[in-house]
Design a protein around this motif. Structure first.
Motif, PDB file in Angstrom:
ATOM      1  N   PHE A  21       0.827  -1.204   0.000  1.00 26.27           N
ATOM      2  CA  PHE A  21       0.000   0.000   0.000  1.00 26.27           C
ATOM      3  C   PHE A  21       0.864   1.258   0.000  1.00 26.27           C
ATOM      4  O   PHE A  21       0.561   2.243  -0.682  1.00 26.27           O
ATOM      5  CB  PHE A  21      -0.930  -0.006   1.209  1.00 26.27           C
ATOM      6  N   HIS A  22       1.950   1.215   0.759  1.00 21.67           N
ATOM      7  CA  HIS A  22       2.866   2.354   0.821  1.00 21.67           C
ATOM      8  C   HIS A  22       3.480   2.626  -0.548  1.00 21.67           C
ATOM      9  O   HIS A  22       3.556   3.784  -0.991  1.00 21.67           O
ATOM     10  CB  HIS A  22       3.958   2.068   1.860  1.00 21.67           C
ATOM     11  N   ALA A  23       3.904   1.575  -1.218  1.00 16.86           N
ATOM     12  CA  ALA A  23       4.502   1.733  -2.554  1.00 16.86           C
ATOM     13  C   ALA A  23       3.496   2.281  -3.554  1.00 16.86           C
ATOM     14  O   ALA A  23       3.824   3.139  -4.390  1.00 16.86           O
ATOM     15  CB  ALA A  23       5.054   0.390  -3.039  1.00 16.86           C
ATOM     16  N   ILE A  24       2.252   1.797  -3.470  1.00 18.77           N
ATOM     17  CA  ILE A  24       1.208   2.278  -4.380  1.00 18.77           C
ATOM     18  C   ILE A  24       0.961   3.771  -4.167  1.00 18.77           C
ATOM     19  O   ILE A  24       0.840   4.549  -5.126  1.00 18.77           O
ATOM     20  CB  ILE A  24      -0.090   1.481  -4.170  1.00 18.77           C
ATOM     21  N   ALA A  25       0.873   4.175  -2.908  1.00 15.43           N
ATOM     22  CA  ALA A  25       0.643   5.584  -2.596  1.00 15.43           C
ATOM     23  C   ALA A  25       1.805   6.445  -3.079  1.00 15.43           C
ATOM     24  O   ALA A  25       1.608   7.549  -3.610  1.00 15.43           O
ATOM     25  CB  ALA A  25       0.441   5.760  -1.102  1.00 15.43           C
ATOM     26  N   ALA A  26       3.046   5.967  -2.920  1.00 15.06           N
ATOM     27  CA  ALA A  26       4.220   6.715  -3.360  1.00 15.06           C
ATOM     28  C   ALA A  26       4.271   6.820  -4.879  1.00 15.06           C
ATOM     29  O   ALA A  26       4.626   7.873  -5.428  1.00 15.06           O
ATOM     30  CB  ALA A  26       5.482   6.043  -2.830  1.00 15.06           C
ATOM     31  N   LEU A  27       3.903   5.735  -5.566  1.00 18.29           N
ATOM     32  CA  LEU A  27       3.849   5.773  -7.029  1.00 18.29           C
ATOM     33  C   LEU A  27       2.818   6.782  -7.504  1.00 18.29           C
ATOM     34  O   LEU A  27       3.052   7.533  -8.458  1.00 18.29           O
ATOM     35  CB  LEU A  27       3.508   4.381  -7.573  1.00 18.29           C
ATOM     36  N   ASN A  28       1.664   6.791  -6.853  1.00 20.66           N
ATOM     37  CA  ASN A  28       0.614   7.731  -7.232  1.00 20.66           C
ATOM     38  C   ASN A  28       1.061   9.175  -7.020  1.00 20.66           C
ATOM     39  O   ASN A  28       0.699  10.076  -7.791  1.00 20.66           O
ATOM     40  CB  ASN A  28      -0.644   7.454  -6.409  1.00 20.66           C
TER      41      ASN A  28
END
Length: 354
Positions: free
Chosen positions: A268-275
């Motif tokens: 989830f952290h990686a997804i948020a950072a990518l976004n």
């Protein structure tokens, strides 16, 4: 006397018709009885299969780390297990897990096609890149359809989370499947966006999922409910409550997931950072995940979830590597990057392979 010894043809015909009618009635009763018996057998079998799958197959799978086996199982058995809904109650709860897993299979295909497209673009092969992107969108559409089916079965079993009421959970597995249903809804929306088409996934499903995570115990579930909620805050403008910081919450969830040996929060952290477009943060999450694998073993009861998290983190790493080098993360080098100091990267001598 001869009249009784030699009955007329009309009398014989009447007798035969009566016998045929009796035989037909008897056959009808027998056959209908067989149908009833068969229905009872099918219903009992369906009930047993549903109960066994929920109480034993799913926990057994969650203790395994073989993602490919789980993917194959869900795609192969979903039609069989779901068909029991024709003779007994609809297996809505089991369907949540089946369609979430099957959606993950299509998602994995989409990621493979994306990597092929990125590699083709790096090699300046436009036709191959375009073809791979078309295949990626097709796979994303299939993933969205499967995830959305899981979401619909989730609502059928637990009720519509948009109503704002939390269900009463029977046991830990019941609670886990509830979380899986929320994840399925969020993934359905994400895959629909990636496919650039619409299959009817509501645009507000993210905010619904974020609110519904409050029904779950954050500490009990490795920080994943808070991470999921914070990810929605980070991705939807105006969704973050006053006084909250989505990325601080994600860091806290990362620590909880690492300590529990179920590192789903990293995803989830990686997804948020990518976004957000913050590649430095994405890299840091990947490094942290790789380091945690060396220090903390996976939770024995939830090895599958932890392995799934690592697979998705590896997919993010592969995407960065292919964009910049044309190839995936080198084997055994998760947590490193192409522009790291040379001594930190194990290089391959291509001349030795010739």
């Amino acid at each position: 006397m001869s009249h009784f010894r030699n009955p007329s043809r009309k009398a014989l015909f009447t007798v035969r018709r009566f016998r045929n009618l009796v035989a037909a009635c008897a056959a009808s009763v027998i056959l209908s009885g067989c149908g009833v018996v068969n229905h009872m057998i099918y219903k009992t079998t369906g009930d047993v299969m549903q109960g066994f799958s929920r109480d034993h197959t799913v926990p057994f799978l969650m203790a395994s780390d073989d993602l490919a086996m789980g993917c194959a199982m869900s795609e192969a058995t979903a039609p069989l297990l779901m068909s029991f809904g024709r003779v007994t109650s609809e297996p809505d709860q089991l369907a949540v897990m089946l369609y979430l897993s099957a959606g993950g299979c299509a998602d994995e295909q989409a990621r493979e096609h994306e990597l092929a497209a990125l590699a083709a673009m790096h090699a300046m092969n436009g036709n191959a890149a375009q073809d791979a992107m078309i295949r990626q969108k097709r796979a994303n559409t299939l993933a969205a359809e499967r995830y959305f089916k899981g979401w619909q079965h989730f609502k059928a079993h637990y009720g519509d989370p948009a109503a704002g009421e939390c269900p009463e959970f029977d046991d830990d597995m019941d609670e886990f499947i509830y979380m899986a249903g929320l994840l399925s809804g969020l993934q359905a929306l994400n895959s629909q966006i990636q496919s650039t088409s619409s299959i009817g996934v509501p645009a507000n499903i993210g905010s619904i999922v974020a609110r519904a995570t409050s029904c779950l115990e954050n500490d009990k579930w490795w920080g994943a409910p808070m991470a999921l909620r914070a990810t929605v805050w980070a991705m939807i403008p105006g969704a973050e409550p006053q006084g909250e910081d989505a990325f601080e919450r994600l860091e806290q969830a990362d620590a909880q997931g690492t300590a529990a040996g179920v590192r789903l929060a990293h995803v989830f952290h990686a997804i948020a950072a990518l976004n957000k477009g913050d590649e430095a943060m994405v890299r840091e999450v990947i490094r942290d995940h790789a380091k945690s694998l060396e220090t903390t073993p996976p939770n024995e009861d939830w090895r599958f979830v932890d392995a799934m998290a690592t697979d998705m983190i590896l997919a993010v790493s592969d995407r960065l590597w292919v964009e910049n080098t044309g190839h995936r993360t080198p084997l055994g080098q998760l947590g490193t990057f192409w522009d790291d100091p040379r001594e930190d990267i194990e290089t391959m001598d291509l001349d030795a392979l010739l």
